[in-house]
Write a protein that holds these residues in place. Structure first.
Motif, short mmCIF file in Angstrom:
data_model
loop_
_atom_site.label_atom_id
_atom_site.label_comp_id
_atom_site.label_asym_id
_atom_site.label_seq_id
_atom_site.Cartn_x
_atom_site.Cartn_y
_atom_site.Cartn_z
N VAL A 1 -15.66 -10.60 26.57
CA VAL A 1 -15.94 -9.29 26.23
C VAL A 1 -15.72 -8.14 27.41
O VAL A 1 -16.37 -8.55 28.25
CB VAL A 1 -17.10 -8.93 25.40
CG1 VAL A 1 -17.27 -7.50 24.93
CG2 VAL A 1 -17.49 -9.98 24.05
N PRO A 2 -14.83 -7.24 27.00
CA PRO A 2 -14.67 -6.36 28.18
C PRO A 2 -16.18 -5.65 28.48
O PRO A 2 -16.80 -5.38 27.60
CB PRO A 2 -13.54 -5.25 27.55
CG PRO A 2 -13.02 -5.96 26.57
CD PRO A 2 -13.92 -7.07 26.01
N SER B 1 -16.78 -2.70 29.03
CA SER B 1 -17.06 -1.44 28.54
C SER B 1 -17.55 -1.74 27.12
O SER B 1 -18.18 -0.63 26.79
CB SER B 1 -15.79 -0.81 28.52
OG SER B 1 -14.76 -1.49 27.75
N ASN B 2 -17.51 -2.62 26.65
CA ASN B 2 -17.82 -3.08 25.14
C ASN B 2 -19.19 -4.09 24.99
O ASN B 2 -19.60 -4.37 23.99
CB ASN B 2 -16.80 -3.57 24.40
CG ASN B 2 -15.73 -2.80 24.12
OD1 ASN B 2 -15.62 -1.36 24.18
ND2 ASN B 2 -14.38 -3.27 24.01
N SER B 3 -19.69 -4.28 26.33
CA SER B 3 -20.31 -5.33 26.24
C SER B 3 -21.90 -4.83 26.46
O SER B 3 -22.90 -5.72 26.68
CB SER B 3 -20.18 -6.34 27.08
OG SER B 3 -20.24 -5.92 28.46
N GLY B 4 -22.23 -3.64 26.48
CA GLY B 4 -23.63 -2.88 26.73
C GLY B 4 -24.58 -3.46 25.81
O GLY B 4 -25.77 -4.08 26.20
N HIS C 1 -25.34 -7.13 26.41
CA HIS C 1 -26.15 -7.40 27.66
C HIS C 1 -27.78 -7.17 27.53
O HIS C 1 -28.59 -8.00 27.90
CB HIS C 1 -25.71 -6.78 28.85
CG HIS C 1 -24.51 -7.28 29.67
ND1 HIS C 1 -23.12 -7.02 29.32
CD2 HIS C 1 -24.14 -8.26 30.68
CE1 HIS C 1 -22.15 -7.85 29.93
NE2 HIS C 1 -23.19 -8.46 30.67
#
Length: 194
Positions: A43-44, A46-49, A52
């Protein structure tokens, strides 16, 4: 029958209910965490906040359950291994058990250390802030720990997966080749428990 064996030998014939519960809940959480970690690798950033934070939240909960499990294991006797196991098999079984406990502690602990070295906040399920591990300012300033911890955490996760696979293979060996009661000791009881 198992209760009779326990009364005659003084040894538990199977793990107690708390041990069984913790074993299976932690096993499910570990498999989930490994799967989520593998998914997050694709997953990029930028899209994985959210992913995580969710991974960190489940990791902390898993780590806390593992601490409870270790304390419980140290204070409650485990059932004896079958008498016909060789000394070498007993050493391997004990060593594998020890390694699995160590990995259950070290994998989430290194994740916690990793995010602490990066000064990344941990908010459990978006509700409760979890403290970072306090590190000396010189460690934070150098950035070396932050650079190496992702590799260490990933390497430990991969090797843990390998040891889990060996653990599953050993369980299958006991269940279908030796046909002994080793696996039954950790399975939940069904019905009357017979």
């Amino acid at each position: 029958m198992s209760e009779k064996v326990e009364m005659m030998t003084g040894e538990p014939s199977r793990h107690n209910a708390v041990s069984i519960f913790l074993h299976w809940v932690i096993a499910l959480l570990v498999f989930f965490m490994i799967g989520l970690g593998l998914y997050m690798d694709h997953v990029p950033v930028s899209n994985s906040g959210f992913l995580h934070q969710f991974h960190k939240s489940v990791g902390i909960v898993t780590m806390l359950l593992i601490v409870v499990r270790v304390i419980w294991r140290l204070t409650h006797k485990a059932p004896a291994l079958p008498k016909d196991l060789s000394a070498a098999q007993r050493v391997v079984a004990g060593g594998m058990e020890g390694l699995l406990y160590l990995y259950q502690i070290f994998v989430p602990a290194t994740g916690w250390l990793m995010v602490s070295s990066m000064a990344m906040p941990i908010v459990l399920f978006g509700l409760v802030s979890w403290p970072l591990i306090p590190l000396p300012q010189s460690v934070m300033d150098s950035g070396t720990l932050a650079e190496v911890m992702p590799d260490i955490h990933n390497w430990l996760a991969w090797t843990f997966g390998g040891f889990i696979a060996l653990h599953v293979l050993a369980a299958l060996y006991h269940r279908f080749i030796r046909k002994d009661q080793v696996v039954n000791r950790i399975l939940p009881r069904h019905g009357s428990g017979r």
